[in-house]
Motif scaffolding. Structure first.
Motif, PDB file in Angstrom:
ATOM      1  N   ALA A 201      22.452 -22.266  -9.328  1.00  0.00           N
ATOM      2  CA  ALA A 201      22.125 -23.455 -10.253  1.00  0.00           C
ATOM      3  C   ALA A 201      20.603 -23.987 -10.313  1.00  0.00           C
ATOM      4  O   ALA A 201      20.128 -24.378 -11.096  1.00  0.00           O
ATOM      5  CB  ALA A 201      22.922 -24.518  -9.659  1.00  0.00           C
ATOM      6  N   ALA A 202      20.015 -23.697  -8.935  1.00  0.00           N
ATOM      7  CA  ALA A 202      18.529 -24.068  -8.737  1.00  0.00           C
ATOM      8  C   ALA A 202      17.798 -23.143  -9.698  1.00  0.00           C
ATOM      9  O   ALA A 202      16.931 -23.552 -10.336  1.00  0.00           O
ATOM     10  CB  ALA A 202      18.067 -23.724  -7.343  1.00  0.00           C
ATOM     11  N   ALA A 203      17.952 -21.644  -9.613  1.00  0.00           N
ATOM     12  CA  ALA A 203      17.319 -20.752 -10.559  1.00  0.00           C
ATOM     13  C   ALA A 203      17.462 -21.104 -12.080  1.00  0.00           C
ATOM     14  O   ALA A 203      16.380 -21.185 -12.801  1.00  0.00           O
ATOM     15  CB  ALA A 203      17.794 -19.520 -10.240  1.00  0.00           C
ATOM     16  N   LEU A 204      18.488 -21.544 -12.381  1.00  0.00           N
ATOM     17  CA  LEU A 204      19.025 -21.773 -13.911  1.00  0.00           C
ATOM     18  C   LEU A 204      18.214 -23.184 -14.345  1.00  0.00           C
ATOM     19  O   LEU A 204      17.604 -23.178 -15.402  1.00  0.00           O
ATOM     20  CB  LEU A 204      20.406 -21.883 -14.257  1.00  0.00           C
ATOM     21  CG  LEU A 204      20.917 -21.860 -15.573  1.00  0.00           C
ATOM     22  CD1 LEU A 204      20.449 -20.602 -16.342  1.00  0.00           C
ATOM     23  CD2 LEU A 204      22.196 -22.012 -15.600  1.00  0.00           C
ATOM     24  N   GLY A 205      18.156 -24.069 -13.471  1.00  0.00           N
ATOM     25  CA  GLY A 205      17.538 -25.307 -13.513  1.00  0.00           C
ATOM     26  C   GLY A 205      15.934 -25.209 -13.863  1.00  0.00           C
ATOM     27  O   GLY A 205      15.416 -26.113 -14.414  1.00  0.00           O
ATOM     28  N   ASP A 206      15.417 -24.305 -13.234  1.00  0.00           N
ATOM     29  CA  ASP A 206      13.871 -24.208 -13.261  1.00  0.00           C
ATOM     30  C   ASP A 206      13.732 -22.895 -14.153  1.00  0.00           C
ATOM     31  O   ASP A 206      12.519 -22.771 -14.436  1.00  0.00           O
ATOM     32  CB  ASP A 206      13.493 -23.819 -12.053  1.00  0.00           C
ATOM     33  CG  ASP A 206      13.511 -24.622 -11.022  1.00  0.00           C
ATOM     34  OD1 ASP A 206      13.613 -25.805 -11.175  1.00  0.00           O
ATOM     35  OD2 ASP A 206      13.580 -24.293  -9.725  1.00  0.00           O
ATOM     36  N   SER A 207      14.630 -22.489 -14.896  1.00  0.00           N
ATOM     37  CA  SER A 207      14.332 -21.585 -15.901  1.00  0.00           C
ATOM     38  C   SER A 207      14.415 -21.667 -17.228  1.00  0.00           C
ATOM     39  O   SER A 207      15.094 -22.746 -17.960  1.00  0.00           O
ATOM     40  CB  SER A 207      15.371 -20.488 -15.555  1.00  0.00           C
ATOM     41  OG  SER A 207      15.189 -19.111 -16.351  1.00  0.00           O
ATOM     42  N   ASP A 208      13.544 -20.866 -18.080  1.00  0.00           N
ATOM     43  CA  ASP A 208      13.500 -20.834 -19.450  1.00  0.00           C
ATOM     44  C   ASP A 208      14.654 -20.160 -20.350  1.00  0.00           C
ATOM     45  O   ASP A 208      14.766 -20.222 -21.528  1.00  0.00           O
ATOM     46  CB  ASP A 208      12.173 -20.673 -20.240  1.00  0.00           C
ATOM     47  CG  ASP A 208      11.066 -21.542 -19.969  1.00  0.00           C
ATOM     48  OD1 ASP A 208      11.506 -22.626 -19.762  1.00  0.00           O
ATOM     49  OD2 ASP A 208      10.052 -20.993 -19.496  1.00  0.00           O
ATOM     50  N   TRP A 209      15.509 -19.294 -19.242  1.00  0.00           N
ATOM     51  CA  TRP A 209      16.413 -18.426 -19.647  1.00  0.00           C
ATOM     52  C   TRP A 209      17.537 -19.087 -19.876  1.00  0.00           C
ATOM     53  O   TRP A 209      18.120 -19.855 -19.004  1.00  0.00           O
ATOM     54  CB  TRP A 209      16.462 -17.249 -18.838  1.00  0.00           C
ATOM     55  CG  TRP A 209      17.569 -16.198 -19.098  1.00  0.00           C
ATOM     56  CD1 TRP A 209      17.688 -15.485 -20.206  1.00  0.00           C
ATOM     57  CD2 TRP A 209      18.972 -16.040 -18.269  1.00  0.00           C
ATOM     58  NE1 TRP A 209      18.953 -14.604 -20.045  1.00  0.00           N
ATOM     59  CE2 TRP A 209      19.593 -15.040 -19.031  1.00  0.00           C
ATOM     60  CE3 TRP A 209      19.497 -16.667 -17.223  1.00  0.00           C
ATOM     61  CZ2 TRP A 209      20.856 -14.810 -18.437  1.00  0.00           C
ATOM     62  CZ3 TRP A 209      20.670 -16.392 -16.998  1.00  0.00           C
ATOM     63  CH2 TRP A 209      21.413 -15.310 -17.428  1.00  0.00           C
ATOM     64  N   GLU A 210      18.563 -18.705 -21.108  1.00  0.00           N
ATOM     65  CA  GLU A 210      19.702 -19.341 -21.127  1.00  0.00           C
ATOM     66  C   GLU A 210      20.830 -18.419 -21.261  1.00  0.00           C
ATOM     67  O   GLU A 210      20.746 -17.352 -21.951  1.00  0.00           O
ATOM     68  CB  GLU A 210      19.818 -20.160 -22.530  1.00  0.00           C
ATOM     69  CG  GLU A 210      18.877 -21.300 -22.459  1.00  0.00           C
ATOM     70  CD  GLU A 210      19.126 -22.028 -23.662  1.00  0.00           C
ATOM     71  OE1 GLU A 210      20.023 -21.744 -24.614  1.00  0.00           O
ATOM     72  OE2 GLU A 210      18.419 -23.220 -24.045  1.00  0.00           O
ATOM     73  N   PRO A 211      21.847 -18.291 -20.255  1.00  0.00           N
ATOM     74  CA  PRO A 211      22.959 -17.516 -20.271  1.00  0.00           C
ATOM     75  C   PRO A 211      23.626 -17.246 -21.603  1.00  0.00           C
ATOM     76  O   PRO A 211      23.655 -18.221 -22.338  1.00  0.00           O
ATOM     77  CB  PRO A 211      24.011 -17.554 -19.252  1.00  0.00           C
ATOM     78  CG  PRO A 211      23.152 -18.671 -18.439  1.00  0.00           C
ATOM     79  CD  PRO A 211      22.067 -19.228 -19.576  1.00  0.00           C
TER      80      PRO A 211
END
Length: 214
Positions: A201-211
């Motif tokens: 969750a933390a990595a996704l929140g800081d990322s420009d990547w979308e699964p």
């Protein structure tokens, strides 16, 4: 210590500049090194000038590379089409075992390259021996999640864009680079002791990547 396993590639980010490390394993490792985290890259490159550029670039990014094999039988692959069909530097089960044994500690192991089944099994076994959290990045459908232990995280790598054979062209799409940073952030969270769900969750929140929704 975070360990990234894979074969770095080479590219030229600036048409007037020097060759630099590229590819998923190198991008993940360099993101971790630039963040000030302890990271080692275990893998293989050619024993050639391109491999020298990879070693220099990894060192400049704060990535340890003492366990990177120099394979004199092949060339360091590039991210353009010129490497298509050419044998990759050797990274078999014995190489993986030797490289991972060379390191005294491993809290997180990121397997960021396609490996032969025996080599992959050896890497997973080494991760278990170290008591490491293990992250596997693989092309979609290439690994059966049911064949992995419950504590192993499996991410499907984005499909690389077609390259046209020019080292001066962009080495990876923005999505591929964002994905590498996401994996690096996720590994960093595991290294801090976060549970996988919180790290994700933390990595996704800081990322420009979308699964992908697929």
């Amino acid at each position: 210590m975070i360990v990234v396993l894979g074969r770095p590639r080479v590219h030229r980010p600036d048409p007037s500049g020097e060759l630099a490390p590229g590819g998923l394993a190198a991008e993940i490792a360099m993101a971790l090194g630039r963040a000030g985290l302890g990271v080692e890259l275990v893998g293989s490159i050619g024993d050639d000038p391109e491999g020298d550029s990879v070693v220099v670039g990894l060192g400049q990014a704060g990535v340890g590379h003492a366990a990177v094999l120099r394979d004199p039988a092949t060339r360091t692959p590039s991210l353009d089409a010129s490497s298509a069909g050419r044998p990759l530097p050797r990274l078999d089960a014995a190489d993986v075992e030797l490289g991972l044994r060379y390191l005294p500690a491993c809290r997180v192991l990121v397997i960021a390259d396609e490996l032969a089944p025996v080599a992959l099994a050896g890497a997973l076994e080494a991760g278990a021996y170290h008591g490491a959290a293990v992250v596997v990045v693989a092309p979609a459908g290439s690994i059966d999640p049911e064949a992995l232990a419950d504590e192993v995280t499996l991410f499907e790598a984005p499909v690389a864009d077609e390259a046209d054979g020019d080292l001066d062209e962009p080495a990876a799409s923005a999505d591929e680079r964002a994905f590498a940073r996401f994996v690096a952030d996720y590994a960093a969270g595991l290294d801090r002791g976060e549970v996988p769900a919180a790290a994700f969750a933390a990595a996704l929140g800081d990322s420009d990547w979308e699964p992908s929704a697929d």
